[in-house]
Motif scaffolding. Sequence first.
Motif, PDB file in Angstrom:
ATOM      1  N   SER A 139       0.754  -1.238   0.066  1.00 19.49           N
ATOM      2  CA  SER A 139      -0.136   0.137   0.128  1.00 19.49           C
ATOM      3  C   SER A 139       1.123   1.156  -0.051  1.00 19.49           C
ATOM      4  CB  SER A 139      -0.973   0.287   1.377  1.00 19.49           C
ATOM      5  OG  SER A 139      -2.082  -1.037   1.248  1.00 19.49           O
TER       6      SER A 139
ATOM      7  N   ARG B 200      -3.523  -3.709 -12.661  1.00 22.39           N
ATOM      8  CA  ARG B 200      -5.015  -4.028 -12.249  1.00 22.39           C
ATOM      9  C   ARG B 200      -5.508  -3.262 -11.206  1.00 22.39           C
ATOM     10  NH1 ARG B 200      -5.715 -10.183 -13.976  1.00 22.39           N
ATOM     11  NH2 ARG B 200      -4.199 -10.456 -15.721  1.00 22.39           N
ATOM     12  N   LEU B 201      -4.464  -2.273 -10.477  1.00 22.99           N
ATOM     13  CA  LEU B 201      -5.223  -1.604  -9.393  1.00 22.99           C
ATOM     14  C   LEU B 201      -5.566  -0.365  -9.754  1.00 22.99           C
ATOM     15  CD1 LEU B 201      -2.241  -2.402  -6.636  1.00 22.99           C
ATOM     16  CD2 LEU B 201      -4.434  -3.790  -7.160  1.00 22.99           C
ATOM     17  N   ALA B 202      -6.832   0.054  -9.364  1.00 23.25           N
ATOM     18  CA  ALA B 202      -7.552   1.418  -9.631  1.00 23.25           C
ATOM     19  C   ALA B 202      -6.611   2.630  -9.584  1.00 23.25           C
ATOM     20  CB  ALA B 202      -8.545   1.532  -8.912  1.00 23.25           C
TER      21      ALA B 202
ATOM     22  N   LYS C 194      -4.182   2.940 -12.669  1.00 25.68           N
ATOM     23  CA  LYS C 194      -4.707   2.588 -14.156  1.00 25.68           C
ATOM     24  C   LYS C 194      -4.051   3.944 -14.909  1.00 25.68           C
ATOM     25  CE  LYS C 194      -7.676  -0.589 -13.637  1.00 25.68           C
ATOM     26  NZ  LYS C 194      -7.896  -2.090 -14.475  1.00 25.68           N
TER      27      LYS C 194
ATOM     28  N   SER D 102      -3.945   4.589   0.947  1.00 24.75           N
ATOM     29  CA  SER D 102      -5.141   3.879   0.793  1.00 24.75           C
ATOM     30  C   SER D 102      -4.831   2.230   0.796  1.00 24.75           C
ATOM     31  CB  SER D 102      -5.910   3.994  -0.175  1.00 24.75           C
ATOM     32  OG  SER D 102      -5.451   3.990  -1.367  1.00 24.75           O
TER      33      SER D 102
ATOM     34  N   ILE E 278      -4.707  -1.188  -0.382  1.00 26.44           N
ATOM     35  CA  ILE E 278      -4.784  -1.933  -1.793  1.00 26.44           C
ATOM     36  C   ILE E 278      -4.915  -3.484  -1.682  1.00 26.44           C
ATOM     37  CG2 ILE E 278      -4.213   0.219  -3.270  1.00 26.44           C
ATOM     38  CD1 ILE E 278      -1.655  -2.632  -2.703  1.00 26.44           C
TER      39      ILE E 278
ATOM     40  N   PRO F 274      -7.244  -5.579  -0.636  1.00 23.28           N
ATOM     41  CA  PRO F 274      -8.379  -6.007  -1.022  1.00 23.28           C
ATOM     42  C   PRO F 274      -8.473  -5.928  -2.580  1.00 23.28           C
ATOM     43  CG  PRO F 274      -9.030  -4.419   0.710  1.00 23.28           C
ATOM     44  CD  PRO F 274      -7.638  -4.135   0.403  1.00 23.28           C
ATOM     45  N   GLN F 275      -8.028  -4.818  -2.985  1.00 25.06           N
ATOM     46  CA  GLN F 275      -8.105  -4.829  -4.526  1.00 25.06           C
ATOM     47  C   GLN F 275      -7.113  -5.978  -5.429  1.00 25.06           C
ATOM     48  OE1 GLN F 275      -7.768  -0.949  -6.770  1.00 25.06           O
ATOM     49  NE2 GLN F 275      -7.906   0.168  -4.846  1.00 25.06           N
ATOM     50  N   ILE F 276      -6.094  -6.393  -4.573  1.00 19.29           N
ATOM     51  CA  ILE F 276      -4.971  -7.498  -4.939  1.00 19.29           C
ATOM     52  C   ILE F 276      -5.745  -8.672  -4.915  1.00 19.29           C
ATOM     53  CG2 ILE F 276      -2.868  -8.459  -4.871  1.00 19.29           C
ATOM     54  CD1 ILE F 276      -1.776  -5.954  -3.613  1.00 19.29           C
TER      55      ILE F 276
ATOM     56  N   SER G 178      -8.883  -9.202  -4.877  1.00 16.91           N
ATOM     57  CA  SER G 178     -10.009  -9.312  -5.652  1.00 16.91           C
ATOM     58  C   SER G 178      -9.695  -9.687  -7.275  1.00 16.91           C
ATOM     59  CB  SER G 178     -10.709  -8.041  -5.915  1.00 16.91           C
ATOM     60  OG  SER G 178     -11.820  -8.061  -6.915  1.00 16.91           O
ATOM     61  N   ALA G 179      -8.354  -9.238  -7.642  1.00 17.10           N
ATOM     62  CA  ALA G 179      -7.622  -9.619  -8.794  1.00 17.10           C
ATOM     63  C   ALA G 179      -7.431 -11.101  -8.792  1.00 17.10           C
ATOM     64  CB  ALA G 179      -6.395  -8.741  -9.088  1.00 17.10           C
TER      65      ALA G 179
END
Length: 590
Positions: A267, A300-302, A305, A414, A416, A418-420, A422-423
């Motif tokens: 993060s 792939r992380l917001a 992008k 923030s 990150i 949860p995003q990883i 999720s990917a």
Amino acid sequence: MGADPENLNRALTETRFSDLRPELSESVLEALSQTGFEFCTPVQAATIPLLCKFKDVAVDAATGSGKTLAFVVPLVEIIRRVSTPPKPHQVMGVIISPTRELASQIYKVAQPFIATLSNFKSILLVGGTDVKADMTMIDEEGANLLIGTPGRLNDIMERMEILDYKSFEVLILDEADRLLDLGFQTQINAIISRLPKLRRTGLFSATQTEAVEELAKAGMRNPVRVEVRAETKPANGTVSSEQAASSRTPSSLHLEYLECEADKKSSQLVDLLVKNKSQKIIVYFMTCACVQYWGLVLPRLAPLKGFNLIPLCGDMKQVAREKALDRFRSLSSGILLCTDVAARGLDIPGVDFVIQYDPPQDPNVFVHRVGRTARMGREGNSIVFLLPKEEAYVEFLRLRRIPLQEREISEDASDIIPQIRSAATKDRDVMEKGVRAFVSFVCGYKNHNCSYIFRWKELEIGRLAMGFGLLKLPSMPEVKRFSLSIEGFTPAEDVKWEDIKFKDKSREKQRKKNLQAKKEKQLHEQPRKPSKSSNAEPSAMRKKTAKQRRAVQTVEDDDELTRDYRLLKKLKKGTIDESEFAKLSGIEDF
């Protein structure tokens, strides 16, 4: 070493290349001017006149100090003075470099100066290309200057009797300490044995080790030692008496460390990348598997992008490595994710920031990594991530004349993770590469040269796995044997591992085919009837003492660890591919 006309190195020395007449010819001075060089760096001002006056030199200078021109320019001038132009297969000079990328860079830097010589042919000789094609080119076009890596140079010199070394003039060994660290001593000795003793030799390195000293004694005659150091300049602008001593890094380089827990590292990294979006950044990881994983998941992380993220590691094919480097060089802002394959000697114009996500296994590499920025008098920044238990590394570096300032952790970064995760649930490739990167990191950490600071038995595996965004802790012998802490890890809930699909349709099709074949095989296998001996096994095990049972478990763990190491080596060598590795290591079942 590319020219940067907007950042000429006037601040480093008042000596112009034109001041080095009569050693430098008008044609070379013109080539220097056309490529944007007017003023010498200290190492250039000290070394060029010595080599031009036929002295052997052993040069010890900070990385990014302009060593490439310091040997290319005098090499060209020495060859220019030869009374008769060389015949096509008369070798006049050899430049040895530890890596393909650095050899390729030297070759490109040398071309404008080689072009000032008439009927003179230079050739690049590195691995990853067809050796027969190299031999054909030399046979047909000739070769007067050989630039390359030790393995390929030695191979060509062994095979091609047509090459003539009687008129040989100059031998250059660049990044000499790295040449020896990588185990090229045998090839270097073989190359030197073919060259005449009456020659000029230049040995260039950012760190002088005992092995380099021995090489200097063996291959040089009364060498002149050239040492160039820079004064360190702390962030607050004040210089203590201790810091005013010689430093191994340029004064224009701002060095920091960021201390945070393993589950916060990723993060904090993303936060740094976002806040420095307009800059040119290099991020160093410990292993190829880590580069491949973060190179896959970060885009792939917001928050990232649209960022230019370029992976580069030793497992990539040579053509892909060159394309990655060329692409990064061409960018005004972007991020290179790499291993130490890009740590030494490479001159990538305009690098603003070096982030060491993982400290290097070899502490000597630290100065080479940070040397990719703050080159030729430009400003540069560097941050190394450290876990709380690794803080002693700061004092270790200070004693090696590399002072670091502490950087505060970003409280507004923030999460990150949860995003990883999720990917990983959306693409099996992310999940598998994450596990492989995690395992390779632990294996690499175990082989750290500073093991008294980086103590792998104190690794908090739970927090580390969380930082990698893993869905589940992989089964590892180290965790079982040494009870490594799994605190801080929360397994992903409601995830069926076998249902996670590859985003790549062809890979998913093959996975389903493999699963079906596995089920059919299990159906056809008849259950074995238990034998008397097998019935006796449980009772035999029950009779063993706890100490005996632990001994059996230890042997099993050692066997499993040995198998994992062998598979990782095979994957790195290319004898097995990623799918075979996943199947054999059990990652596929996971």
